[in-house]
Write an enzyme that holds these catalytic residues in place. Sequence first.
Site, short mmCIF file in Angstrom:
data_model
loop_
_atom_site.label_atom_id
_atom_site.label_comp_id
_atom_site.label_asym_id
_atom_site.label_seq_id
_atom_site.Cartn_x
_atom_site.Cartn_y
_atom_site.Cartn_z
N SER A 106 31.44 -18.26 84.86
CA SER A 106 31.55 -17.38 86.20
C SER A 106 29.94 -17.19 86.61
O SER A 106 29.09 -17.44 85.90
CB SER A 106 32.01 -15.91 85.80
OG SER A 106 33.27 -15.98 85.20
N1 SAM Z 1 33.70 -15.37 80.60
C1 SAM Z 1 33.74 -16.83 80.61
C2 SAM Z 1 32.29 -17.23 80.53
O1 SAM Z 1 31.59 -16.35 80.33
O2 SAM Z 1 31.94 -18.35 80.37
C3 SAM Z 1 34.13 -17.51 81.85
C4 SAM Z 1 35.70 -17.84 81.92
S1 SAM Z 1 36.50 -19.00 82.82
C5 SAM Z 1 36.25 -18.19 84.55
C6 SAM Z 1 38.14 -18.14 82.78
C7 SAM Z 1 38.44 -18.59 81.15
O3 SAM Z 1 39.73 -17.96 80.79
C8 SAM Z 1 38.83 -19.92 80.86
O4 SAM Z 1 37.96 -20.34 79.77
C9 SAM Z 1 40.29 -20.16 80.70
O5 SAM Z 1 40.73 -21.10 79.71
C10 SAM Z 1 40.38 -18.90 80.41
N2 SAM Z 1 41.86 -18.44 80.28
C11 SAM Z 1 42.83 -18.50 81.09
N3 SAM Z 1 44.13 -17.91 80.93
C12 SAM Z 1 44.08 -17.51 79.58
C13 SAM Z 1 44.80 -16.72 78.54
N4 SAM Z 1 46.02 -16.41 78.93
N5 SAM Z 1 44.36 -16.23 77.65
C14 SAM Z 1 42.99 -16.72 77.28
N6 SAM Z 1 42.09 -17.20 77.87
C15 SAM Z 1 42.51 -17.56 79.27
#
Ligand code: SAM
Length: 217
Positions: free
Chosen positions: A67
């Site tokens: 992010s």
């Molecule tokens: N917090 C992260 C960082 O600091 O790098 C950024 C996260 S990225 C914007 C969103 C993440 O949510 C992705 O890695 C994606 O695979 C994960 N994601 C999406 N749906 C999800 C779910 N149902 N359960 C767990 N992770 C999920």
Amino acid sequence: MASTYDDRLNRSRRRALVAHLCERGIDNERVLRAIEQVPRHAFVEPAFKERAYEDEALPIGQSQTISQPFTVAYQTSLLNPQPGERILEVGTGSGYQAAVLCEMGAQVFSIERHKALLQRAKRKLRALDYNVRTRHGDGTEGWRGMSPFHGIIVTAGAEEVPEPLLDQLHEEGGRLVIPVGAAGSHTMKRIVRTGPDTYERESLDAFRFVPLVNEDE
Ligand code: SAM
């Protein structure tokens, strides 16, 4: 020598990033100090190291992103984790947000649905001595065995608020910070649990997140 130079350069880039976040209105000192400490360059792909302290989301593989620092600062300020609190992150991604929460003294639990991302994030967090309990799976179900949580932060955009997350908040003041809306346009929500069946809801600014994917999708 090179690494001392890199360290000094990255530290000064972090200070500049913090100044920029202040200008954008982030005023939680503890959040700013954590962002000043966490080496974001260690969580981005090697090809993007030079851009690690720009206020941008960057690709981390699997069509996902780390992010934007402003978004991390904004969500973390809303969550306002206190030392020792149990915090669940949904969407480990690169591991950066989890590191910021650790830096603030929280006990951090984090769930990611992409195994390859989770493995990489775990290696990086361990190498930097950030102690995060992680789980591979669908974060929309929360992590019941580790609940209740003082705070839950969702770092992907949800179409609606997953009920299990509401249910796993501490009954006295547990906070959920989650972007909610249709693809490409999410409103940041903060929901505070005020009793067994009562919640206070706030709708805040607009953001654009990668989607929160349910396992059955
Ligand atoms: N917090 C992260 C960082 O600091 O790098 C950024 C996260 S990225 C914007 C969103 C993440 O949510 C992705 O890695 C994606 O695979 C994960 N994601 C999406 N749906 C999800 C779910 N149902 N359960 C767990 N992770 C999920």
